[in-house]
Design a protein around this motif. Sequence first.
Motif, short mmCIF file in Angstrom:
data_model
loop_
_atom_site.label_atom_id
_atom_site.label_comp_id
_atom_site.label_asym_id
_atom_site.label_seq_id
_atom_site.Cartn_x
_atom_site.Cartn_y
_atom_site.Cartn_z
N TYR A 255 0.75 -1.18 0.01
CA TYR A 255 -0.04 -0.02 0.00
C TYR A 255 0.85 1.28 0.09
O TYR A 255 0.60 2.14 -0.74
N CYS A 256 1.85 1.12 0.97
CA CYS A 256 2.93 2.20 0.83
C CYS A 256 3.27 2.72 -0.28
O CYS A 256 3.50 3.82 -0.84
N THR B 176 9.30 -9.74 -5.73
CA THR B 176 8.27 -10.30 -4.90
C THR B 176 7.00 -9.06 -5.05
O THR B 176 5.89 -9.50 -5.14
N ILE B 177 7.41 -8.07 -4.53
CA ILE B 177 6.32 -6.85 -4.38
C ILE B 177 5.78 -6.69 -5.74
O ILE B 177 4.63 -6.44 -6.13
N GLN B 178 6.64 -6.59 -6.70
CA GLN B 178 6.30 -6.29 -8.08
C GLN B 178 5.14 -7.41 -8.48
O GLN B 178 4.03 -6.85 -9.01
N ARG B 179 5.51 -8.70 -8.34
CA ARG B 179 4.48 -9.71 -8.66
C ARG B 179 3.03 -9.52 -7.98
O ARG B 179 2.12 -9.66 -8.45
N ARG B 180 3.49 -9.23 -6.51
CA ARG B 180 2.03 -9.08 -5.64
C ARG B 180 1.16 -7.83 -6.30
O ARG B 180 -0.04 -8.13 -6.25
N LYS C 185 3.84 6.17 -4.57
CA LYS C 185 4.34 6.13 -5.68
C LYS C 185 6.00 5.84 -5.65
O LYS C 185 6.84 6.82 -6.04
N LEU C 186 6.45 4.94 -4.41
CA LEU C 186 7.58 4.83 -4.21
C LEU C 186 8.28 3.70 -5.10
O LEU C 186 7.69 3.01 -5.65
N PRO C 187 9.78 3.93 -5.08
CA PRO C 187 10.35 2.92 -6.19
C PRO C 187 10.43 1.45 -5.44
O PRO C 187 10.56 1.35 -4.13
N LEU C 188 10.12 0.42 -6.13
CA LEU C 188 10.23 -0.86 -5.68
C LEU C 188 11.51 -1.09 -4.76
O LEU C 188 11.47 -1.88 -4.11
N ASN C 189 12.65 -0.46 -5.35
CA ASN C 189 13.77 -1.07 -4.82
C ASN C 189 14.11 -0.44 -3.47
O ASN C 189 15.10 -0.62 -2.94
#
Length: 99
Positions: free
Chosen positions: A33-34, A68-72, A39-43
């Motif tokens: 959610y955060c 994993t976050i990207q996939r979820r 709009k924070l970068p996944l890294n």
Amino acid sequence: MTAMTSWLALSPQTQKYNSADPKQRRFNKSLQYCIAKDKLPLNLVNGKGFQHLVHAMDAKLVIPSRSTIQRRLKKDFEITVMPGLKKRLSNVKKGVISL
């Protein structure tokens, strides 16, 4: 906190939460959610400061990887957003879509 105390607090012997643990699941959902809301970068999860912050809050939390976050996030998007978008677009007779 001294360097030694900090090192001991993040010791690999710390028992981590199981992925089904309610605290771990709540953390994963809150992290997603955060990232999406702000709009924070996944890294973000790769940052040493972020990792330190999370482990300072609860050393048992497992920080998911960027992939994993990207996939979820993609799965959640396909389940929650796409059906409604497809339904709304199916009622459009003519139009132009611009992104």
